[in-house]
Write an enzyme that holds these catalytic residues in place. Structure first.
Site, short mmCIF file in Angstrom:
data_model
loop_
_atom_site.label_atom_id
_atom_site.label_comp_id
_atom_site.label_asym_id
_atom_site.label_seq_id
_atom_site.Cartn_x
_atom_site.Cartn_y
_atom_site.Cartn_z
N GLY A 248 38.68 52.57 43.46
CA GLY A 248 37.63 52.89 42.50
C GLY A 248 37.89 53.90 41.41
O GLY A 248 37.11 53.94 40.46
N GLU A 290 42.65 52.41 48.67
CA GLU A 290 42.97 51.09 48.12
C GLU A 290 42.82 51.06 46.60
O GLU A 290 41.97 50.34 46.07
CB GLU A 290 42.04 50.04 48.72
CG GLU A 290 42.12 49.98 50.24
CD GLU A 290 41.01 49.15 50.84
OE1 GLU A 290 41.25 48.55 51.91
OE2 GLU A 290 39.90 49.09 50.27
N GLY A 292 43.39 49.98 42.85
CA GLY A 292 43.90 48.81 42.13
C GLY A 292 44.07 49.15 40.66
O GLY A 292 45.17 49.34 40.15
N ARG A 293 42.92 49.28 39.99
CA ARG A 293 42.89 49.53 38.55
C ARG A 293 43.75 50.74 38.15
O ARG A 293 44.49 50.67 37.17
CB ARG A 293 41.44 49.80 38.15
CG ARG A 293 41.17 49.83 36.67
CD ARG A 293 39.74 50.34 36.40
NE ARG A 293 38.75 49.62 37.16
CZ ARG A 293 38.11 48.52 36.74
NH1 ARG A 293 38.36 48.04 35.55
NH2 ARG A 293 37.22 47.94 37.52
N TYR A 334 31.30 41.96 31.56
CA TYR A 334 30.71 43.29 31.71
C TYR A 334 30.53 44.05 30.40
O TYR A 334 30.24 45.23 30.43
CB TYR A 334 31.58 44.23 32.57
CG TYR A 334 32.34 43.68 33.72
CD1 TYR A 334 31.68 43.33 34.90
CD2 TYR A 334 33.73 43.59 33.68
CE1 TYR A 334 32.41 42.88 35.99
CE2 TYR A 334 34.45 43.14 34.78
CZ TYR A 334 33.79 42.79 35.92
OH TYR A 334 34.49 42.35 37.00
N CYS A 361 35.89 27.72 23.28
CA CYS A 361 34.70 27.11 22.71
C CYS A 361 33.43 27.75 23.25
O CYS A 361 32.67 27.12 23.98
CB CYS A 361 34.72 25.62 23.05
SG CYS A 361 34.83 24.66 21.58
N GLU A 362 33.24 29.03 22.95
CA GLU A 362 32.11 29.81 23.42
C GLU A 362 31.88 30.91 22.41
O GLU A 362 32.83 31.63 22.08
CB GLU A 362 32.46 30.59 24.71
CG GLU A 362 32.72 29.84 25.95
CD GLU A 362 31.48 29.45 26.70
OE1 GLU A 362 30.49 30.20 26.67
OE2 GLU A 362 31.52 28.38 27.31
N TYR A 390 42.70 43.40 36.33
CA TYR A 390 41.56 42.47 36.18
C TYR A 390 41.62 41.66 34.88
O TYR A 390 40.59 41.38 34.29
CB TYR A 390 40.23 43.23 36.31
CG TYR A 390 40.14 44.00 37.61
CD1 TYR A 390 40.01 43.32 38.82
CD2 TYR A 390 40.21 45.38 37.65
CE1 TYR A 390 39.96 44.01 40.03
CE2 TYR A 390 40.16 46.08 38.85
CZ TYR A 390 40.04 45.38 40.03
OH TYR A 390 40.00 46.05 41.22
C1 LIG Z 1 38.08 46.06 44.28
C2 LIG Z 1 38.41 46.77 45.53
C3 LIG Z 1 39.34 47.80 45.53
C4 LIG Z 1 40.04 48.27 44.27
O1 LIG Z 1 39.18 48.84 43.35
P1 LIG Z 1 39.77 49.56 42.04
O2 LIG Z 1 38.55 50.01 41.33
O3 LIG Z 1 40.55 48.56 41.29
O4 LIG Z 1 40.60 50.72 42.50
C5 LIG Z 1 39.65 48.41 46.72
N1 LIG Z 1 39.07 48.02 47.87
C6 LIG Z 1 38.16 47.03 47.93
C7 LIG Z 1 37.58 46.63 49.21
C8 LIG Z 1 37.79 46.38 46.75
O5 LIG Z 1 36.90 45.39 46.81
#
Ligand SMILES: *Cc1c(COP(=O)(O)O)cnc(C)c1O
Length: 431
Positions: A248, A290, A292-293, A334, A361-362, A390
């Site tokens: 997150g 966890e 990601g971004r 978003y 086409c949108e 993403y």
């Molecule tokens: C989407 C997600 C993440 C990663 O979120 P980021 O904002 O990209 O860091 C981690 N854990 C779970 C369960 C998620 O659904």
């Protein structure tokens, strides 16, 4: 510049990780995703360093694959010692094919199919995060049939407002993910696992949302989760050894964004966690994060060719590209904001205010509105920044557009890590 790996060459070209984006566009074609390997690695190390410094290394960073999943990325995060969060059979398959150790995978999903659960069990995925009671029962049966005891965590809604876009908030009671603490269903789920002979509850999981800019919602989630683990200890005499606090941390998409660096966020979380453990005399759990971004988002950009500019007097100016919502649906989904610049005019001021449109086409196929940009002309190379997360993972074949190529840049040298799709790929499954 938005991120420190972006520079401008003496010719006025935008460079990422030492590679000239204008020559990358010429060599590989557009639309093109470009990722900076060194920045991805630095981010992986940054996370691991905080866990080492603040928590004696008692944790595991599991890269959230949904931000960007391809074999090379799994190889990179694996070589940095990270695990991975996987959310589908497709992500498990990709991670295993890339050689990720199964025990370092954490499986998610609020509607896992039996086939996906069987795949996770037969491959000995390290932890499966269970989302609901029907899934618990199905997984118990699948584990029993395989003759295995499966390590699980429970996905908990801690009831935190993460102050982010409604579509990416997940910790509040009105969410499709997990068990709520406040209604008692989370405690019931812990008891339900006790009746599942083939499941071992190793800990709890929460993920409060994405693109969160501040530390406090995370620290609060850690306090709530330890508080709940303490209630479990009191009520059921079970001390859970692990806590997974999800992902997150937000990134800088525009020059106005001022997210707390992820290092500061993880520090604040661990400090809150240690304090509440001391207060409640609860043993400090092994932690999982966890992200990601914040690992890949700022490490990527997308290159397009400008096909036309359409000036509608007193209305707006469109700059039209050869990509769009098929490679980046985030504005359509978003209203996400991005910075863009003309890569071959990166030394010039962004003197115009434009809407960047795609080729689909949108009418909603836009990369953004009200964007400052250098005076664009046909054949210019347009760079949209901070697209590493993403974008490719949400790309589609809408209008039967082949998905774009990904090149990885390291110390100025580029290599293809995902090939551009061909028209033959597009009809591969057509009968
Ligand atoms: C989407 C997600 C993440 C990663 O979120 P980021 O904002 O990209 O860091 C981690 N854990 C779970 C369960 C998620 O659904």
């Amino acid at each position: 510049m938005l991120t420190p790996n972006l520079t401008v060459s003496s010719e006025g070209h935008l460079c990422i990780g030492g590679a000239d984006t204008v020559s990358l566009a010429r060599t590989y074609g557009t639309p093109l995703y470009v990722m900076d390997e060194n920045m991805i690695r630095e981010n992986c190390r940054g996370y691991a360093r905080v866990i080492a410094e603040e928590y004696g290394g008692r944790g595991l960073i599991c890269y959230a694959s949904k931000a960007l999943s391809c074999k090379e990325l799994y190889r990179i995060v694996d070589s940095e010692g990270l695990g991975a969060d996987v959310i589908s059979g497709g992500e498990i398959y990709t991670a295993l094919q890339a050689g990720m150790p199964a025990e370092k995978l954490v499986m998610h999903g609020n509607s896992k199919s039996n086939a996906e659960l069987q795949m996770a069990v037969s491959n000995d995925i390290g932890r499966i995060v269970c989302d609901n009671l029907p899934e618990l029962r199905r997984l118990d049966q699948i584990a029993g049939e395989a003759g295995k005891i499966v390590n699980i965590m429970l996905r908990i809604k801690p009831g935190i407002d993460a102050h982010t876009h409604d579509f990416v908030k997940t910790g509040q009671i009105d969410s499709k993910f997990g068990f709520a603490i406040e209604t008692g269903e989370a405690m019931q789920a812990v008891q339900a696992v006790g009746l599942c002979k083939n499941l071992r509850l190793v800990g709890l999981h929460c993920h409060i949302g994405s693109q969160i800019l501040d530390t406090e919602p995370f620290a609060e989630a850690a306090r709530v989760m330890i508080g709940f683990m303490n209630q479990i200890r009191d009520a059921l005499l079970i001390t859970l050894p692990e806590l997974n606090l999800g992902g997150g941390p937000g990134i800088r998409y525009t020059e106005e964004d001022d997210p707390k660096p992820f290092g500061e966020i993880v520090r604040a979380i661990l400090s809150a966690l240690k304090n509440v453990c001391a207060e409640l005399d609860y043993p400090e759990p092994f932690v999982l994060f966890e992200p990601g971004r914040s690992i890949v988002g700022g490490a990527g950009l997308t290159l397009y060719t400008v096909m036309a500019k359409k000036v509608i007097p007193a209305v707006r100016t469109y700059v039209l590209t050869d990509g769009g919502m098929c490679d980046n649906p985030r504005y359509a989904l978003y209203r996400s904001r991005y910075e863009a610049l003309i890569a071959n005019k990166a030394d010039q001021p962004r003197s115009e205010n434009v809407t960047i449109g795609g080729k689909c086409c949108e009418s909603g196929d836009l990369i953004g509105e009200d964007m400052p940009l250098q005076a664009a002309e046909e054949d210019d190379i347009l760079a949209v920044l901070a697209t590493g997360a993403y974008n490719y993972s949400m790309a589609s074949n809408y209008n039967r557009n082949p998905r774009a190529e990904i090149v990885m840049v390291k110390d100025g040298v580029a290599r293809t890590v995902v090939k551009r799709e061909t028209y033959a790929d597009i009809i591969r499954n057509d009968i």
